[in-house]
Design a protein around this motif. Sequence first.
Motif, mmCIF file in Angstrom:
data_model
loop_
_atom_site.group_PDB
_atom_site.id
_atom_site.type_symbol
_atom_site.label_atom_id
_atom_site.label_comp_id
_atom_site.label_asym_id
_atom_site.label_seq_id
_atom_site.Cartn_x
_atom_site.Cartn_y
_atom_site.Cartn_z
ATOM 1 N N ALA A 266 0.810 -1.015 0.113
ATOM 2 C CA ALA A 266 0.519 -0.062 0.021
ATOM 3 C C ALA A 266 0.831 0.832 0.132
ATOM 4 O O ALA A 266 2.371 1.246 0.122
ATOM 5 N N GLU A 267 -0.198 2.575 -0.478
ATOM 6 C CA GLU A 267 0.944 3.452 -0.349
ATOM 7 C C GLU A 267 0.324 4.595 1.012
ATOM 8 O O GLU A 267 -0.379 4.668 1.428
ATOM 9 N N SER A 268 1.815 4.968 1.352
ATOM 10 C CA SER A 268 1.336 6.158 1.758
ATOM 11 C C SER A 268 -0.317 7.233 1.575
ATOM 12 O O SER A 268 -0.143 7.479 1.124
ATOM 13 N N ALA A 269 0.239 7.904 3.394
ATOM 14 C CA ALA A 269 -1.769 8.854 3.177
ATOM 15 C C ALA A 269 -0.745 10.274 1.985
ATOM 16 O O ALA A 269 -1.353 10.556 1.481
ATOM 17 N N ASP A 270 -0.038 10.215 2.750
ATOM 18 C CA ASP A 270 1.414 11.449 1.272
ATOM 19 C C ASP A 270 1.425 10.844 -0.123
ATOM 20 O O ASP A 270 0.875 12.201 -0.256
#
Length: 326
Positions: free
Chosen positions: A303-307
Motif C-alpha cells: 500500500a502507499e502512504s497517505a502523503d
Amino acid sequence: MAVIIELLGWGGKRQRYFTVEGNSVTIGRSYQNDVVLDDAHISPNHLRLDAVEGGWLLTDLQSLNGVEIVKNPVSPSAQIPSSDSAAVLAEGAEIKVGRARLRIVSDSHPVDAAKVLHHLEKDVGKLNRLSIWLPLFLISLAVEIASLYSSSYVEWQWKNVFSTILGTQAILLFLALLWGALGRFLRSESQFLSHYCLILLAGLVYSLADWLIGILGYNTGTETLVMILSPLNALLVLGLLLSANFALATNMLPRQRWISSLGFVMLVIVVSISGQLSGWGEFSPYPDYFSGLEVPALQFTSAESADDFMTSFDPIFAAADRLALD
C-alpha cells in the motif's frame, strides 16, 4: 380390539389420546361417556362409534353442532346433521366435534419408524452447565470490551462501557428467556442456560468473522467487499443460531428447523433490502473506500502512504485549474 381416539392439535400433532376396549365407544362432554371432552360446543352425549366390518359406524346422537368428517380414506367428507345419518369411518379417519379434531385408529395401527437423533440434539444439552457458561461469558465479555476499545475514537470511560455491556447482556438474557419459555411450553424443559450459551457462542463466532472481514477490507481498501460479506456473516450466524435454538426448544425435525430458520433469514433480507431501496440512487458526497482504522501490523498487502495518496491528486487538480481558466 381397542380403538384409539387421538385429540389433534395445531398441525395435526397428537396432543393426547384415549384407549377404549370394546365394540362401542361414546364421545361427549358427559362423564358417562367413554371419551370425555371438555368443550362447551360438544353435546353431553355427542356421538357413538360401533365396530363394523371395515371400520367404525359413526352415529350422531342428536348433537347440537353435529359431526364433520374431515378425512376418511373410504368415504368423502360429509356433514352428519342428525341421528338418522351415519357413516362408516375407516382406519385413520379424522372428524371434528365442536372445536376438537379427533383421529380414529385401532391399537394395531402402524406408527412411523423412529427418527435418528441429530448429533446437535445429543451434544447441545451439555451447554446447560455452569462450567461451560462461565468461560463463554468471560470470553464474550473480553471480546466485547476489546471491540468497544478498538472502535472508540474518544477518551476511554468505563462508565460508558458498563452501560453498553449491561444493555447487550440484558438483550441476550431476554432472548434466552424467550427460548426457554418456548421450550418449557413445548417440551416441558426450559434449557435456559443452554440457550444463553448458544447465543454467546454465536456472538463470538460473529465477532471473530467480522474482525477477519474488517482485516480483509483494510488490506483490499474496498468498502463494497465489507458491505457484502459483513451482512452475509450476520445472516449465516443467525440461521445457524435459530436452527440450534429450535433443536433445543421444539420437537421439529431437522428439515423443519432449517426451513423455519431460512424463512426468518429471508424475511430479514427482504426487510433490509426494502430499507436500502428507499435511498437508492441518491448522491453521496463521500467516496467509496474502506474507512476503518487498523494497526499497521494487520496489513499483509502492499500500500502507499497517505502523503503519496494525496500527492497523486496534484495532476488532477492542476488539470482542473487549467480547464477552469480556459
